[in-house]
Design a protein around this motif. Structure first.
Motif, PDB file in Angstrom:
ATOM      1  N   LYS A 150      37.919  25.675 -11.698  1.00  0.00           N
ATOM      2  CA  LYS A 150      37.948  25.180 -10.320  1.00  0.00           C
ATOM      3  C   LYS A 150      37.063  23.956 -10.144  1.00  0.00           C
ATOM      4  N   THR A 151      35.866  23.985 -10.717  1.00  0.00           N
ATOM      5  CA  THR A 151      34.902  22.908 -10.508  1.00  0.00           C
ATOM      6  C   THR A 151      35.049  21.749 -11.489  1.00  0.00           C
ATOM      7  N   GLY A 152      35.666  22.023 -12.637  1.00  0.00           N
ATOM      8  CA  GLY A 152      35.705  21.015 -13.689  1.00  0.00           C
ATOM      9  C   GLY A 152      34.367  20.836 -14.376  1.00  0.00           C
ATOM     10  N   LYS A 153      33.441  21.737 -14.113  1.00  0.00           N
ATOM     11  CA  LYS A 153      32.110  21.710 -14.729  1.00  0.00           C
ATOM     12  C   LYS A 153      31.946  22.962 -15.577  1.00  0.00           C
ATOM     13  N   ARG A 154      30.864  23.008 -16.379  1.00  0.00           N
ATOM     14  CA  ARG A 154      30.667  24.212 -17.178  1.00  0.00           C
ATOM     15  C   ARG A 154      29.253  24.787 -17.097  1.00  0.00           C
ATOM     16  N   GLY A 155      28.361  24.201 -16.327  1.00  0.00           N
ATOM     17  CA  GLY A 155      27.005  24.705 -16.219  1.00  0.00           C
ATOM     18  C   GLY A 155      26.937  26.056 -15.516  1.00  0.00           C
ATOM     19  N   VAL A 156      26.128  26.958 -16.066  1.00  0.00           N
ATOM     20  CA  VAL A 156      25.931  28.290 -15.491  1.00  0.00           C
ATOM     21  C   VAL A 156      24.435  28.511 -15.303  1.00  0.00           C
ATOM     22  N   ILE A 157      24.049  28.926 -14.110  1.00  0.00           N
ATOM     23  CA  ILE A 157      22.645  29.216 -13.822  1.00  0.00           C
ATOM     24  C   ILE A 157      22.492  30.712 -13.595  1.00  0.00           C
ATOM     25  N   ILE A 158      21.461  31.277 -14.235  1.00  0.00           N
ATOM     26  CA  ILE A 158      21.219  32.717 -14.213  1.00  0.00           C
ATOM     27  C   ILE A 158      19.729  32.969 -13.989  1.00  0.00           C
ATOM     28  N   THR A 159      19.374  34.223 -13.765  1.00  0.00           N
ATOM     29  CA  THR A 159      17.968  34.581 -13.703  1.00  0.00           C
ATOM     30  C   THR A 159      17.434  34.814 -15.117  1.00  0.00           C
ATOM     31  N   GLY A 224      26.897  19.478 -15.193  1.00  0.00           N
ATOM     32  CA  GLY A 224      27.058  19.850 -13.799  1.00  0.00           C
ATOM     33  C   GLY A 224      27.113  21.355 -13.662  1.00  0.00           C
ATOM     34  N   ILE A 225      27.214  21.841 -12.439  1.00  0.00           N
ATOM     35  CA  ILE A 225      27.190  23.279 -12.214  1.00  0.00           C
ATOM     36  C   ILE A 225      28.573  23.826 -11.892  1.00  0.00           C
ATOM     37  N   ALA A 226      28.983  24.819 -12.658  1.00  0.00           N
ATOM     38  CA  ALA A 226      30.196  25.572 -12.347  1.00  0.00           C
ATOM     39  C   ALA A 226      29.857  26.731 -11.433  1.00  0.00           C
ATOM     40  N   CYS A 227      28.765  27.464 -11.778  1.00  0.00           N
ATOM     41  CA  CYS A 227      28.460  28.644 -10.969  1.00  0.00           C
ATOM     42  C   CYS A 227      27.012  29.091 -11.119  1.00  0.00           C
ATOM     43  N   PHE A 228      26.540  29.771 -10.119  1.00  0.00           N
ATOM     44  CA  PHE A 228      25.321  30.571 -10.173  1.00  0.00           C
ATOM     45  C   PHE A 228      25.785  32.015 -10.144  1.00  0.00           C
ATOM     46  N   ILE A 229      25.355  32.828 -11.120  1.00  0.00           N
ATOM     47  CA  ILE A 229      25.764  34.227 -11.171  1.00  0.00           C
ATOM     48  C   ILE A 229      24.524  35.103 -11.229  1.00  0.00           C
ATOM     49  N   GLY A 245      18.501  38.572   2.416  1.00  0.00           N
ATOM     50  CA  GLY A 245      18.758  37.154   2.666  1.00  0.00           C
ATOM     51  C   GLY A 245      18.248  36.238   1.578  1.00  0.00           C
ATOM     52  N   LEU A 246      17.804  36.805   0.460  1.00  0.00           N
ATOM     53  CA  LEU A 246      17.192  36.034  -0.623  1.00  0.00           C
ATOM     54  C   LEU A 246      18.055  34.880  -1.100  1.00  0.00           C
ATOM     55  N   LEU A 247      19.357  35.110  -1.254  1.00  0.00           N
ATOM     56  CA  LEU A 247      20.209  34.115  -1.911  1.00  0.00           C
ATOM     57  C   LEU A 247      20.865  33.121  -0.958  1.00  0.00           C
ATOM     58  N   ALA A 248      20.618  33.241   0.342  1.00  0.00           N
ATOM     59  CA  ALA A 248      21.228  32.298   1.287  1.00  0.00           C
ATOM     60  C   ALA A 248      20.829  30.853   0.986  1.00  0.00           C
ATOM     61  N   PRO A 249      19.536  30.551   0.782  1.00  0.00           N
ATOM     62  CA  PRO A 249      19.193  29.157   0.458  1.00  0.00           C
ATOM     63  C   PRO A 249      19.688  28.719  -0.918  1.00  0.00           C
ATOM     64  N   VAL A 250      19.813  29.666  -1.836  1.00  0.00           N
ATOM     65  CA  VAL A 250      20.362  29.348  -3.156  1.00  0.00           C
ATOM     66  C   VAL A 250      21.825  28.928  -3.024  1.00  0.00           C
ATOM     67  N   ALA A 251      22.584  29.695  -2.251  1.00  0.00           N
ATOM     68  CA  ALA A 251      24.003  29.380  -2.062  1.00  0.00           C
ATOM     69  C   ALA A 251      24.178  28.002  -1.445  1.00  0.00           C
ATOM     70  N   GLU A 252      23.296  27.644  -0.536  1.00  0.00           N
ATOM     71  CA  GLU A 252      23.389  26.333   0.109  1.00  0.00           C
ATOM     72  C   GLU A 252      23.232  25.213  -0.917  1.00  0.00           C
ATOM     73  N   VAL A 253      22.267  25.366  -1.819  1.00  0.00           N
ATOM     74  CA  VAL A 253      22.032  24.355  -2.852  1.00  0.00           C
ATOM     75  C   VAL A 253      23.203  24.296  -3.834  1.00  0.00           C
ATOM     76  N   VAL A 254      23.657  25.462  -4.286  1.00  0.00           N
ATOM     77  CA  VAL A 254      24.743  25.520  -5.264  1.00  0.00           C
ATOM     78  C   VAL A 254      26.000  24.845  -4.714  1.00  0.00           C
ATOM     79  N   ARG A 255      26.347  25.150  -3.479  1.00  0.00           N
ATOM     80  CA  ARG A 255      27.576  24.594  -2.905  1.00  0.00           C
ATOM     81  C   ARG A 255      27.435  23.114  -2.603  1.00  0.00           C
ATOM     82  N   HIS A 257      26.159  21.054  -4.467  1.00  0.00           N
ATOM     83  CA  HIS A 257      26.425  20.378  -5.739  1.00  0.00           C
ATOM     84  C   HIS A 257      27.790  20.760  -6.316  1.00  0.00           C
ATOM     85  N   GLY A 258      28.630  21.413  -5.514  1.00  0.00           N
ATOM     86  CA  GLY A 258      29.991  21.710  -5.934  1.00  0.00           C
ATOM     87  C   GLY A 258      30.158  22.979  -6.740  1.00  0.00           C
TER      88      GLY A 258
END
Length: 449
Positions: A150-159, A224-229, A245-255, A257-258
């Motif tokens: 979907k994104t055309g990117k392949r970066g994955v961010i994890i904990t 680039g970033i494909a997803c945060f999982i 509500g921990l991940l609300a600001p994370v989702a804002e940043v991830v989206r 950047h596509g």
């Protein structure tokens, strides 16, 4: 976060049997383990310093061949307990009728998807789809492929200590598999939301800032970033349930950047938190993709994803995808029995009551070695430290407690980067008598250590 220091035991070996100690075992058990190693090979692992032999299970109990019972407060796969009669009946009846794949028109899979989709809320409930697999690894693998396409990117961010599967792709972003299990060059890690050592009020903002920095690094290297999982209860990181509500600001940043948000519900879904059917619903996000694993079928191999239409549409149009037996008729019967039982038996409310009782009981022990008790619903962490000021990990106490409890007939495990956290994850049908036995055994073990 200094990721260079993250050299730790392979997952499954934190609370694992050391084959070099086989000479200390009963000869008959040692012979069986030797046969197992010879036939299954060296990659298979066993739990506990003295491995356990079982031949049947019922409810919250496993039974050894001699009839001794063990309270199972760890095995999340059988979310309704062992040999749940409703699941057994559903699987048996469907196996006697038909077991086949999804390339024929059948109502069972459609009925289940139709009932499950509204529970995810948000855009998935409004315009989403279910896709079925056999395992959580397959589900996370599929979700990541969809995000990359979907994104055309392949970066994955994890904990930092994440575990998301054992396929080639998912192992590449599962650092808890150990330092010798290579991570993809397209993977970046952020610190776990350690609510014991860090300010809960700023955890969301801190994680979002780390994610932003990792995205910028991925972009600099052309990925680039494909997803945060993330596992919605950060199980391998140490089990962190706060803040809501921990991940609300994370989702804002991830989206921004596509990228796409993937909620891994393999361990935290299907009512485990008690507060919601899905763990992410506590974290302030509306994910594009949700993944599920074998608790979905009470141990029967069924898993899957729920995904927004606009996210999966390009994947479905451009690629030929199928999973031969993901969502087969027997698997769907098992999943339907589990889903119906959770709702009809009000197991979310039970998870809240029993989970609160376990945490309250652990806190009441007032053992100086216990630094923190946390979690939500029937997912409990009890963290041991050598000092309450430095909060230094005490893996020795955790390991001793887990193995002594096994000898006393209660099964739990340990987790976290320091292997110092008791991981208590009972079936959703846990009752007050089970809680009493669990707590009394923890207390007895700690007194004996």
């Amino acid at each position: 976060m200094n990721t260079d220091t993250l050299d730790k035991p392979v997952i499954g070996m934190v609370n694992g049997f050391d084959p070099s100690k086989a000479a200390n075992l009963d000869p008959a058990l040692a012979d069986r383990i030797d046969r197992r190693t010879r036939l299954l090979g060296p990659a298979y692992r066993l739990f506990y310093q003295e491995p356990l032999t079982v031949d049947r299970g019922e409810g919250a109990y496993l039974y050894a061949p001699d009839g001794r019972d063990y309270l199972d407060a760890y095995n999340n796969v059988v979310s309704l307990g062992h040999a749940h009669p409703r699941v057994v009946e559903a699987v048996s009846a469907q196996m006697g009728k038909l077991c086949t794949h999804t390339r024929y028109v059948q109502d069972g899979i459609l009925d289940l998807a139709e009932e499950m989709l509204p529970t995810f809320g948000g855009q998935i409930a409004e315009n989403g789809h279910m896709m079925f697999t056999c395992t959580g690894s397959e589900a996370n693998d599929l979700a990541t492929r969809i995000a990359m396409h979907k994104t055309g990117k392949r970066g994955v961010i994890i904990t930092s200590e994440a575990y998301h599967g054992t396929s080639h792709l998912t192992a590449g972003y599962s650092p808890s598999l150990g330092a010798k299990s290579p991570l993809g060059t397209w993977v970046r890690r952020v610190s776990a939301p350690d609510s014991y050592r860090r300010d809960v009020a700023t955890l969301g903002a801190q994680m979002a800032a780390e994610v932003k920095a990792r995205i910028e690094d991925l972009e600099r290297h052309g990925d680039g970033i494909a997803c945060f999982i993330a596992d919605s209860l950060f199980s391998s990181d140490g089990i962190y349930s706060d803040p809501k509500g921990l991940l609300a600001p994370v989702a804002e940043v991830v989206r921004a950047h596509g990228g796409i948000m993937i909620a891994d519900e393999v361990q935290s879904g299907f009512g485990r938190s008690g507060e919601a059917m899905w763990g992410y619903q506590r974290l302030g996000i509306d994910p594009e993709i949700v993944t599920m694993g074998k608790p979905m079928g009470n141990g029967f191999p069924v898993a899957g994803i729920a995904v927004r239409h606009d996210v999966v549409a390009p994947f479905g149009q451009d690629l030929r995808y199928f999973n031969t037996f993901g969502g087969n008729t027997v698997a769907i019967a098992a999943a339907r029995a589990v889903f119906d039982t959770i709702r009809e038996d009000n197991l979310l409310a039970n998870a809240v009551r029993m989970g609160d009782a376990i945490r309250d009981g652990l806190r009441s022990l007032k053992d100086e070695r216990i630094g923190d008790v946390r979690g939500v619903g029937l997912y409990v962490a009890c963290e041991f430290v050598t000092d309450h000021t430095t909060k230094t990990h005490d893996a020795a106490i955790a390991t001793a407690c887990v193995n002594l409890m096994r000898k006393k007939g209660v099964l739990i495990s340990s987790t976290g980067p320091g292997a110092n956290i008791l991981k208590i994850r009972p079936p959703l049908i846990f009752d007050a008598s089970h809680v009493d036995r669990l707590l009394s055994t923890v207390e007895a073990a700690l007194k004996e250590i």
